[in-house]
Scaffold this motif. Sequence first.
Motif, PDB file in Angstrom:
ATOM      1  N   ILE A  81       0.758  -1.139  -0.040  1.00 35.16           N
ATOM      2  CA  ILE A  81       0.189  -0.065  -0.129  1.00 35.16           C
ATOM      3  C   ILE A  81       0.993   1.162  -0.019  1.00 35.16           C
ATOM      4  O   ILE A  81       1.917   0.958   0.834  1.00 35.16           O
ATOM      5  CB  ILE A  81      -0.892   0.233   1.254  1.00 35.16           C
ATOM      6  CG1 ILE A  81      -1.917  -1.139   1.097  1.00 35.16           C
ATOM      7  CG2 ILE A  81      -1.732   1.397   1.389  1.00 35.16           C
ATOM      8  CD1 ILE A  81      -2.910  -1.304   2.027  1.00 35.16           C
ATOM      9  N   PHE A  82       0.447   2.316  -0.865  1.00 32.85           N
ATOM     10  CA  PHE A  82       1.465   3.442  -0.988  1.00 32.85           C
ATOM     11  C   PHE A  82       0.641   4.536  -0.401  1.00 32.85           C
ATOM     12  O   PHE A  82      -0.585   4.766  -0.993  1.00 32.85           O
ATOM     13  CB  PHE A  82       1.737   3.686  -2.475  1.00 32.85           C
ATOM     14  CG  PHE A  82       2.823   2.538  -2.787  1.00 32.85           C
ATOM     15  CD1 PHE A  82       4.245   2.922  -3.097  1.00 32.85           C
ATOM     16  CD2 PHE A  82       2.655   1.273  -3.146  1.00 32.85           C
ATOM     17  CE1 PHE A  82       5.123   2.053  -3.349  1.00 32.85           C
ATOM     18  CE2 PHE A  82       3.454   0.187  -3.621  1.00 32.85           C
ATOM     19  CZ  PHE A  82       4.721   0.786  -3.805  1.00 32.85           C
ATOM     20  N   SER A  83       1.141   5.474  -0.034  1.00 32.80           N
ATOM     21  CA  SER A  83       0.685   6.795   0.210  1.00 32.80           C
ATOM     22  C   SER A  83       1.149   7.808  -0.797  1.00 32.80           C
ATOM     23  O   SER A  83       0.514   8.973  -0.672  1.00 32.80           O
ATOM     24  CB  SER A  83       1.117   7.312   1.610  1.00 32.80           C
ATOM     25  OG  SER A  83       2.509   7.270   2.001  1.00 32.80           O
ATOM     26  N   GLY A 116      -0.528  -1.817 -10.124  1.00 35.82           N
ATOM     27  CA  GLY A 116      -0.750  -0.655  -9.282  1.00 35.82           C
ATOM     28  C   GLY A 116      -2.037   0.078  -9.475  1.00 35.82           C
ATOM     29  O   GLY A 116      -2.207   0.669 -10.434  1.00 35.82           O
ATOM     30  N   LEU A 117      -2.872  -0.179  -8.732  1.00 33.76           N
ATOM     31  CA  LEU A 117      -4.345   0.576  -8.692  1.00 33.76           C
ATOM     32  C   LEU A 117      -4.558   1.563  -7.864  1.00 33.76           C
ATOM     33  O   LEU A 117      -4.546   1.796  -6.800  1.00 33.76           O
ATOM     34  CB  LEU A 117      -5.239  -0.552  -8.193  1.00 33.76           C
ATOM     35  CG  LEU A 117      -6.465  -0.174  -8.126  1.00 33.76           C
ATOM     36  CD1 LEU A 117      -7.309   0.422  -9.531  1.00 33.76           C
ATOM     37  CD2 LEU A 117      -7.569  -1.292  -7.399  1.00 33.76           C
ATOM     38  N   PHE A 152      -3.097   2.631  -4.020  1.00 31.00           N
ATOM     39  CA  PHE A 152      -3.174   3.866  -3.716  1.00 31.00           C
ATOM     40  C   PHE A 152      -4.407   4.585  -3.853  1.00 31.00           C
ATOM     41  O   PHE A 152      -5.173   4.194  -4.547  1.00 31.00           O
ATOM     42  CB  PHE A 152      -2.102   4.684  -4.563  1.00 31.00           C
ATOM     43  CG  PHE A 152      -2.174   6.310  -4.415  1.00 31.00           C
ATOM     44  CD1 PHE A 152      -1.669   6.876  -3.438  1.00 31.00           C
ATOM     45  CD2 PHE A 152      -3.220   7.006  -5.067  1.00 31.00           C
ATOM     46  CE1 PHE A 152      -1.984   8.252  -3.336  1.00 31.00           C
ATOM     47  CE2 PHE A 152      -3.338   8.565  -5.000  1.00 31.00           C
ATOM     48  CZ  PHE A 152      -2.233   9.113  -3.887  1.00 31.00           C
ATOM     49  N   ALA A 153      -4.657   5.212  -2.636  1.00 32.24           N
ATOM     50  CA  ALA A 153      -6.261   5.837  -2.579  1.00 32.24           C
ATOM     51  C   ALA A 153      -6.026   7.346  -2.563  1.00 32.24           C
ATOM     52  O   ALA A 153      -5.366   7.990  -2.005  1.00 32.24           O
ATOM     53  CB  ALA A 153      -6.981   5.369  -1.289  1.00 32.24           C
ATOM     54  N   HIS A 154      -6.799   7.934  -3.522  1.00 32.92           N
ATOM     55  CA  HIS A 154      -7.204   9.314  -3.573  1.00 32.92           C
ATOM     56  C   HIS A 154      -7.686  10.028  -2.340  1.00 32.92           C
ATOM     57  O   HIS A 154      -7.339  11.042  -2.123  1.00 32.92           O
ATOM     58  CB  HIS A 154      -8.004   9.711  -4.932  1.00 32.92           C
ATOM     59  CG  HIS A 154      -8.525  11.007  -4.912  1.00 32.92           C
ATOM     60  ND1 HIS A 154      -7.861  12.320  -5.580  1.00 32.92           N
ATOM     61  CD2 HIS A 154      -9.607  11.734  -4.550  1.00 32.92           C
ATOM     62  CE1 HIS A 154      -8.391  13.173  -5.405  1.00 32.92           C
ATOM     63  NE2 HIS A 154      -9.542  12.969  -4.659  1.00 32.92           N
ATOM     64  N   ASP A 155      -8.854   9.295  -1.623  1.00 36.19           N
ATOM     65  CA  ASP A 155      -9.697   9.908  -0.628  1.00 36.19           C
ATOM     66  C   ASP A 155      -8.466   9.980   0.721  1.00 36.19           C
ATOM     67  O   ASP A 155      -7.865   9.078   1.135  1.00 36.19           O
ATOM     68  CB  ASP A 155     -10.611   8.979  -0.444  1.00 36.19           C
ATOM     69  CG  ASP A 155     -11.258   9.508   1.136  1.00 36.19           C
ATOM     70  OD1 ASP A 155     -11.644  10.686   1.192  1.00 36.19           O
ATOM     71  OD2 ASP A 155     -11.506   8.479   2.056  1.00 36.19           O
ATOM     72  N   LEU A 182      -5.545   2.943   5.258  1.00 36.24           N
ATOM     73  CA  LEU A 182      -4.703   2.145   4.643  1.00 36.24           C
ATOM     74  C   LEU A 182      -3.099   1.930   4.923  1.00 36.24           C
ATOM     75  O   LEU A 182      -2.652   1.157   5.315  1.00 36.24           O
ATOM     76  CB  LEU A 182      -5.074   2.253   3.318  1.00 36.24           C
ATOM     77  CG  LEU A 182      -6.342   1.622   2.617  1.00 36.24           C
ATOM     78  CD1 LEU A 182      -6.287   1.992   0.858  1.00 36.24           C
ATOM     79  CD2 LEU A 182      -6.664   0.292   2.911  1.00 36.24           C
ATOM     80  N   SER A 183      -2.760   3.300   5.110  1.00 38.64           N
ATOM     81  CA  SER A 183      -1.364   3.356   5.335  1.00 38.64           C
ATOM     82  C   SER A 183      -1.223   3.067   7.095  1.00 38.64           C
ATOM     83  O   SER A 183      -0.029   2.522   7.250  1.00 38.64           O
ATOM     84  CB  SER A 183      -0.963   5.075   5.058  1.00 38.64           C
ATOM     85  OG  SER A 183      -0.988   5.080   3.639  1.00 38.64           O
ATOM     86  N   GLN A 184      -1.990   3.233   7.716  1.00 31.12           N
ATOM     87  CA  GLN A 184      -1.780   3.072   9.193  1.00 31.12           C
ATOM     88  C   GLN A 184      -1.996   1.485   9.396  1.00 31.12           C
ATOM     89  O   GLN A 184      -0.861   0.882   9.903  1.00 31.12           O
ATOM     90  CB  GLN A 184      -2.834   3.746  10.179  1.00 31.12           C
ATOM     91  CG  GLN A 184      -2.602   5.111  10.214  1.00 31.12           C
ATOM     92  CD  GLN A 184      -3.845   6.016  11.033  1.00 31.12           C
ATOM     93  OE1 GLN A 184      -4.898   5.390  11.214  1.00 31.12           O
ATOM     94  NE2 GLN A 184      -3.637   7.132  11.309  1.00 31.12           N
ATOM     95  N   GLU A 185      -2.927   0.853   8.546  1.00 32.88           N
ATOM     96  CA  GLU A 185      -2.934  -0.641   8.749  1.00 32.88           C
ATOM     97  C   GLU A 185      -1.820  -1.188   8.122  1.00 32.88           C
ATOM     98  O   GLU A 185      -1.185  -2.249   8.524  1.00 32.88           O
ATOM     99  CB  GLU A 185      -4.115  -0.893   8.032  1.00 32.88           C
ATOM    100  CG  GLU A 185      -4.471  -2.462   8.071  1.00 32.88           C
ATOM    101  CD  GLU A 185      -4.856  -2.958   9.272  1.00 32.88           C
ATOM    102  OE1 GLU A 185      -5.035  -4.179   9.421  1.00 32.88           O
ATOM    103  OE2 GLU A 185      -5.079  -2.204  10.195  1.00 32.88           O
TER     104      GLU A 185
END
Length: 408
Positions: A236-238, A320-321, A387-390, A397-400
């Motif tokens: 997971i990417f920030s 990469g989504l 990667f999430a836009h929101d 997701l990054s914390q998890e």
Amino acid sequence: MQNQAAKKLSPFKKPTSQQAALIDQAKDFVRAHLHDTTPAVFVITGDAGTGKSVVLSQLFYDLQQAANHRTSVMANTQNYFMVNHPELLKVYRNIAGELPGLLKKSFQRPTSLINRMNKRHETFDVGVIDESHLLLSQPDHYNNYYGHNHLLSLLKLCHVLVIVFDAHQVLRLKTYWTQDRLKRLLAPYTQKWVHLDHQFRMQADDSLIDWIDHFTGDRTLLPLQASFRHHYDFRIFSDAEKMRQAIVSQNKRVGLSRIVSTTGYPSTLDGGRHFITEGNFRLPWDQYNYTATPWAEIPETINEVGSIYTCQGFDLNYVGLILGPPVKLSADGQKITIDTSKITDSESFKYRADMVNSQTVLAAKVQLTLNAINVLMKRGVMGLYLFAHDPALRQKLSQEYGRFNQQN
């Protein structure tokens, strides 16, 4: 990377024992109902990556070999393979150009075949349909289809249909299907249903498949587990640009690695191209492919962002989504929500006369968006990067993921 999709779908790829048994069942069904007075339908169900297209490719090859054998019950039959997906059709026609007994003209888009048959007052014997969840379920005058339903139109033209269906891959209102709708439509016809359940595409543990199914099903965010990395690269990417760099690196290493995205980015045309911008990340999105080569196999598309329209039905080694603006975290931080006001793919949600209730249409928009996420998350054979836009979802997701990394 050349012709990877054709290699995967080639009839010379040895099927598994489950696939081989299914192919035999389908051939027996075709032979048994070839001369019935009413059409018969053999339905294969299964999630993305369960090998449905591989089964159909081998089945159609066998049927065509039999059609060219003068002592076979299939001798001189006229059979067609259909798929309502231009990128996938290119793959099948490439295969046909390389194998004896397979002609490119035997592989058709459904609308083209229906219109030609009706114009000539002709019929055919057996139709094999890949990705039948992409068949039109309403008229589409823009694309010259004036019937009410592709499947019904085809049933009027042939003796037997063999179709694959996955309700989780329905992506547009004009191709809106559910399993219940399909069963109601097929009720008057002889039919047999079979199911494929083994995941062949993703080399991932079942726990990751379950995480994806919850994310795109009941929208629950399950905890990340150490098992996600059993023989699979899950990250997971920030930062979208860092994800792009990682995908480029994997593409150099093993090939067939691409960035893809959901809907949700307003049209901001620049030089005739539609761009996605996320911080330092900026690439053109969902470019139409005018070549005979599938999008993911064109080397230059490493510098583009793909979509469900370029990737559905195809394998990537690494995906990469980008989860676009409609995909958000719920207020309680436990679930995924879909903000339909952020959807920019207007083509997918055009009005249809049999869906006028606003709540029904809203629920369909949410489900189709979740379906698209499911399709894109299950493209990667060797790895999935997200990667999430929101901002809230990205932080969650990054914390998890940080906790996940500490445990591994």
